[in-house]
Write an enzyme that holds these catalytic residues in place. Structure first.
Site, mmCIF file in Angstrom:
data_model
loop_
_atom_site.group_PDB
_atom_site.id
_atom_site.type_symbol
_atom_site.label_atom_id
_atom_site.label_comp_id
_atom_site.label_asym_id
_atom_site.label_seq_id
_atom_site.Cartn_x
_atom_site.Cartn_y
_atom_site.Cartn_z
ATOM 1 N N TYR A 46 0.808 -1.222 0.000
ATOM 2 C CA TYR A 46 0.000 0.000 0.000
ATOM 3 C C TYR A 46 0.841 1.272 0.000
ATOM 4 C CZ TYR A 46 -4.174 -2.795 0.742
ATOM 5 O OH TYR A 46 -5.204 -3.689 0.589
ATOM 6 N N LYS A 92 3.469 -14.890 3.853
ATOM 7 C CA LYS A 92 3.678 -15.748 2.679
ATOM 8 C C LYS A 92 5.199 -15.877 2.496
ATOM 9 C CE LYS A 92 1.949 -17.954 -0.894
ATOM 10 N NZ LYS A 92 0.992 -19.046 -0.840
ATOM 11 N N ASP A 112 -2.653 -18.252 2.777
ATOM 12 C CA ASP A 112 -3.706 -19.022 2.089
ATOM 13 C C ASP A 112 -4.278 -20.090 3.009
ATOM 14 O OD1 ASP A 112 -1.098 -19.887 1.829
ATOM 15 O OD2 ASP A 112 -1.308 -20.694 -0.188
ATOM 16 N N ASP A 139 -6.030 -6.671 5.041
ATOM 17 C CA ASP A 139 -7.198 -6.136 4.353
ATOM 18 C C ASP A 139 -8.118 -7.282 3.932
ATOM 19 O OD1 ASP A 139 -8.873 -4.370 3.140
ATOM 20 O OD2 ASP A 139 -7.499 -3.753 1.559
#
Ligand code: NAD
Length: 335
Positions: A123, A170, A207, A231
């Site tokens: 972001y 991740k 995930d 988010d």
């Protein structure tokens, strides 16, 4: 009397923020709202969607309640919401996922709090085209911001008697950026292991985390993660507790706190008296607790939960047909 900045926002923002101000007044909390404007609607007047008055007011009052603000997709100005968080260094976006009305929740045992890093990650807005066939977005992860958000999550866990902190990442693929986030999260966890060994720490790949949240939500407690994952995961969480109409949030810095719902400006129902004000109302409950108005916070929370559980006056997002002002009145009657 409290001085609080109010940014009503656009889309459904003005309707739901008026509803929330009415309910807070009915609960007997005396707030002097310092109203400032931001978003596309003020471009003509100020030449910017984010006038300096907004920052002045928030810096002065230290506390703000904010409605959603539309961000144009693709072209146009960058997100006003992101700019406020960055400029005021509101590094922690905290989104509690609690069940206030069992019938709307996918699982009544859900009780999680998402700590989303709020100032960097994908972001930062550093993007460019590479020729005309590709585009590149830069993701920034710093040790400092990773440490600060994890510290904040642990502080919260200690204060609220929580049992577990899970770092979400991740790092298997993004070995440098998310790897660094995880490294710092682990360092903070090591520190807390000495002082608060009762708090368990683990980490999950994002995930897998999404699947786990849906299948085994009772196993998760405080979750801490970089910006984009926060988010997405918090919207997933909102879906688990009954939808965006019920999910509150807050943006915290070291001194300043801006309270806002998880949802956006909902242009599809804006100006139609259809929006659910409860997500912003629950955000204001977090604000009242922050101000030390614990009793009023509890009363409002109970009144709203009672209306939701009775199920007679519900907005469209919850399967009802009540208008914003009808659910607002029902909550005030319950108070
Ligand atoms: P959204 O959250 O505005 O809406 C998604 C869906 O949920 C819509 O169908 C909407 O009608 C419904 N919904 C959302 N809030 C609701 C409420 N209180 N009551 C009833 N229904 C509700 O998401 P979007 O459509 O992706 O985004 C719209 C705009 O909002 C975009 O410009 C986006 O950038 C902006 N946005 C702002 C914020 C913020 O101000 N913090 C957050 C998210 C999105």
């Amino acid at each position: 009397m409290y001085n609080v900045t109010m940014i009503a926002g656009d889309g459904i923002g003005p309707e739901i923020s008026a509803a929330v101000a009415e309910i807070i007044a009915a609960a007997g909390v005396d707030i002097n709202w310092d109203r400032v404007e931001a978003g596309a609607g003020v471009m003509d007047k100020y030449g910017t969607p984010l006038p300096e008055e907004v920052f002045k007011s928030i810096r002065k009052n230290k506390v703000a309640l904010k409605g959603p603000i539309t961000t144009p997709v693709g072209s146009g100005f960058r997100s006003v919401n992101v700019a406020i968080r960055k400029e005021l260094n509101l590094y922690a976006n905290v989104r509690p996922l609690q069940v206030h009305a069992k019938k709307f929740a996918k699982d009544e045992n859900i009780d999680m709090v998402v700590f989303r890093e709020n100032t960097e990650g994908l972001y930062v807005g550093i993007e460019h085209y590479v020729g005309d066939q590709a585009a590149e977005s830069i993701k920034i992860i710093t040790r400092k911001a990773s440490r600060k958000i994890t510290e904040r999550a642990f502080e919260y866990a200690v204060r609220e008697g929580r049992k577990k902190v899970t770092a979400v990442h991740k790092a298997n693929i993004l070995k440098y950026s998310d790897g660094l986030f995880l490294e710092e999260a682990r360092k903070v966890a090591e520190k807390y292991k000495k002082t608060n060994p009762e708090i368990e720490f683990n980490d999950k790949i994002v995930d897998n985390m999404c699947m786990q949240m849906v299948q085994y939500p009772e196993q998760y407690d405080v979750l801490v993660m970089p910006n984009l994952y926060g988010d997405i995961v918090s919207d997933l969480g909102a879906g688990l507790i009954g939808g965006l109409g019920l999910a509150p949030g807050m943006n915290l810095g070291d001194e300043i706190a801006v309270f806002e719902a998880v949802h956006g400006s909902a242009p599809d129902i804006a100006g139609q008296n259809k929006a659910n004000p409860v997500a912003l109302l629950f955000s204001s409950v977090l604000m009242l607790r922050h101000l030390g108005e614990t009793k009023a916070a509890e009363r409002i929370e109970k009144a709203a939960s009672a209306v939701l559980n009775k199920g007679e006056v519900l907005t469209g997002d919850l399967g009802g047909s009540a208008a914003t002002d009808e659910i607002t009145k029902a909550i005030i009657n319950e108070l």
